[in-house]
Design a protein around this motif. Structure first.
Motif, PDB file in Angstrom:
ATOM      1  N   LEU A 109       0.829  -1.207   0.000  1.00  0.00           N
ATOM      2  CA  LEU A 109       0.000   0.000   0.000  1.00  0.00           C
ATOM      3  C   LEU A 109       0.863   1.257   0.000  1.00  0.00           C
ATOM      4  CD1 LEU A 109      -2.796  -1.088   2.499  1.00  0.00           C
ATOM      5  CD2 LEU A 109      -3.048  -0.702   0.043  1.00  0.00           C
ATOM      6  N   ALA A 110       1.966   1.222   0.730  1.00  0.00           N
ATOM      7  CA  ALA A 110       2.879   2.367   0.743  1.00  0.00           C
ATOM      8  C   ALA A 110       3.492   2.574  -0.637  1.00  0.00           C
ATOM      9  CB  ALA A 110       3.974   2.162   1.793  1.00  0.00           C
ATOM     10  N   ILE A 114       3.267   5.835  -3.030  1.00  0.00           N
ATOM     11  CA  ILE A 114       4.501   6.482  -3.510  1.00  0.00           C
ATOM     12  C   ILE A 114       4.473   6.569  -5.032  1.00  0.00           C
ATOM     13  CG2 ILE A 114       6.990   6.188  -3.772  1.00  0.00           C
ATOM     14  CD1 ILE A 114       6.873   4.873  -0.915  1.00  0.00           C
ATOM     15  N   ASP A 115       4.121   5.470  -5.692  1.00  0.00           N
ATOM     16  CA  ASP A 115       4.060   5.454  -7.157  1.00  0.00           C
ATOM     17  C   ASP A 115       3.036   6.474  -7.665  1.00  0.00           C
ATOM     18  OD1 ASP A 115       6.024   3.526  -7.318  1.00  0.00           O
ATOM     19  OD2 ASP A 115       4.615   1.863  -7.520  1.00  0.00           O
ATOM     20  N   TYR A 116       1.938   6.642  -6.920  1.00  0.00           N
ATOM     21  CA  TYR A 116       0.896   7.578  -7.315  1.00  0.00           C
ATOM     22  C   TYR A 116       1.417   9.017  -7.203  1.00  0.00           C
ATOM     23  CZ  TYR A 116      -3.452  10.205  -7.239  1.00  0.00           C
ATOM     24  OH  TYR A 116      -4.450  11.108  -7.510  1.00  0.00           O
TER      25      TYR A 116
END
Length: 118
Positions: A109-110, A114-116
């Motif tokens: 989820l992290a 981060i990718d978003y």
């Protein structure tokens, strides 16, 4: 024994005392006959920050929330994410879910967040 000007006599004495205690433990409890001691070694470290993620599990203490440590280079490039073990353990035990599953989901989820952002 040299020290940097910023190191006080008290700090140096505490370092020597801790070093002596550690060497005593190592010599008493291992088969080693000698040890190399390196002082004043520079340490390189990544930047660290925390991100809170919400898991789909509901426990009474954490309410499914886990802090994840984000490590990155100075330019912001994320190198690793690591879920806080103790928080994952609480959720794992209260919800009956394997610890590995809780921590890997928190880390995933992290990474997704981060990718978003980038």
């Amino acid at each position: 024994r040299g020290c940097s000007p910023a190191t006080s006599d008290r700090e140096q004495s505490a370092e020597i005392s801790a070093e002596s205690k550690l060497l005593g433990v190592l010599f008493r409890h291992t088969t080693t006959l000698g040890m190399r001691i390196h002082r004043n070694i520079l340490r390189a470290a990544l930047k660290r920050r925390f991100m809170e993620v919400q898991l789909p599990f509901r426990d009474d203490i954490r309410e499914g929330k886990v802090d994840v440590k984000i490590s990155s280079f100075k330019n912001g490039e994320v190198v690793s994410v690591k879920a806080e073990f103790d928080q994952c353990k609480i959720i794992s035990e209260e919800c009956g879910i394997p610890l590995k599953k809780v921590s890997s989901l928190a880390e995933r989820l992290a990474w997704d967040e981060i990718d978003y952002m980038y």
